[in-house]
Design an enzyme around this catalytic site. Structure first.
Site, PDB file in Angstrom:
ATOM      1  N   SER A 159      42.724  34.452  38.880  1.00 47.95           N
ATOM      2  CA  SER A 159      42.362  34.330  40.072  1.00 47.95           C
ATOM      3  C   SER A 159      40.821  33.973  40.438  1.00 47.95           C
ATOM      4  O   SER A 159      40.214  35.008  39.865  1.00 47.95           O
ATOM      5  CB  SER A 159      42.994  35.474  41.040  1.00 47.95           C
ATOM      6  N   TYR A 185      42.236  44.447  42.594  1.00 47.69           N
ATOM      7  CA  TYR A 185      42.845  43.204  42.109  1.00 47.69           C
ATOM      8  C   TYR A 185      42.030  42.366  41.403  1.00 47.69           C
ATOM      9  O   TYR A 185      42.567  41.737  40.402  1.00 47.69           O
ATOM     10  CB  TYR A 185      43.267  42.426  43.651  1.00 47.69           C
TER      11      TYR A 185
END
Length: 326
Positions: A159, A185
């Site tokens: 990501s 994350y």
């Protein structure tokens, strides 16, 4: 030889869909595994691969739900898989290996985003353990099936969240730092990118190539643990019926699946691997302090960090070194 982290000028872009990437390709006889392949971009990835003739095995925590979603798709199978549970991963691997099939495509798609529980039963950071370590264990377990293909590709969904910073190797599970959900994350996604770098280095002589992918921003089920305030900061309003209104910049699920599928099947990538991709192409390296929500930062493709992470991962999971040799 390492693949250069440089755009190929593929002709694809942010609006390209998975079906467009697959145009004219025949995947008959190919076997793919897609973790979380029954929802969001995972479902669109499954649909695209099946439409081109592949058999797709979907790893899902809720088998019944996955079977219902996939009921209209031919050549799909569902095996229970909980990436936060090492025993579940081992059972998934055992079931697949008993079929004696080669594995041509492995797409590490499933994941969690800002979960309510920030540590798992082992005391591991939940993002890191589920998004990265679970997929690391799964791939190691499937290694012989990947080798058997002779021309396998592994696609790890990273990501642009990796831009939050490099991995803190001295505090992987936030025992020293204050917990920050965005950093947690982001580090799990950096880990997946580094995993692709090291796996490709180890796998290329066996015909196994690996890629990291930023699918783009998609309003999917991964947003369910975000507060309305978090979403508002991204220009998104969540309505009571579960739908969203945004100020733009988001992809559809069909567009979000495109780069995963491109990395899994594109002839443009023959002989290549170990790179971070986005928008149906290899991404450009951007400066570490770039504010842009695109490109790859150097720490996410650093070979030394990739090798260090691999060794640490083997130790954390009590996996003997050398199953996939350097």
């Amino acid at each position: 030889m390492m693949t250069e982290q440089k755009q190929l000028l593929s002709g694809f872009g942010p609006d390209t869909t998975a079906q467009e990437v697959l145009a004219g390709q025949d995947l008959s006889g190919k076997v793919a595994i897609v973790t979380g392949g029954h929802g969001g971009i995972g479902l669109e990835t499954t649909r695209a691969l099946v439409s081109a003739g592949a058999t797709v095995i979907v790893g899902a925590r809720d088998v019944n739900k996955a079977q219902e979603v996939l009921a209209s798709l031919k050549n799909t199978e569902v095996i229970k898989l909980d990436l936060s549970n090492p025993a579940s991963i081992d059972e998934f691997v055992a079931i697949f290996l008993r079929s004696n099939r080669a594995l041509d495509i492995l797409i590490l798609n499933a994941g969690v985003s800002f979960p309510p529980t920030i540590k798992d039963a082992r005391g591991f950071d939940t993002h890191f353990a589920t998004n990265y370590l679970g997929h690391f264990q799964l791939t190691i377990g499937l290694w012989e099936a990947l080798k058997r293909s002779g021309n396998a590709r592994v696609v790890a969904l990273s990501s642009v969240g990796h831009m939050t910073g490099p991995i803190d190797f001295d505090d992987l599970h936030f025992t020293k730092r204050s917990y920050d959900k965005a950093v947690s994350y982001g580090e799990s996604k950096t880990a997946l990118s580094l995993f692709a770098v090291e796996l490709d280095k180890r796998g290329r002589e066996h015909g196994v190539r690996a890629f990291a992918v930023h699918p783009g921003a998609i309003l999917s089920g991964l947003t369910r643990h975000l507060s309305n305030e978090d979403l508002a900061a991204w220009g998104v309003i969540r309505h009571e019926d579960g739908t969203f209104t945004s100020s733009g910049g988001f992809k559809t699920a069909e567009q979000g699946a495109a780069t995963s599928v491109w990395c899994a099947v594109s002839p443009m990538l023959y002989g290549k691997g170990g790179v971070y991709c986005e928008d149906g192409d290899i991404a450009e390296i951007v400066p570490s302090d770039s504010p842009m929500f695109r490109g790859v930062r150097s720490w996410a493709i650093d070979p030394a960090s990739a090798e260090r992470l691999w060794t640490i991962s083997e130790e954390l999971l009590n996996i003997p070194q050398g199953i996939i040799p350097r």
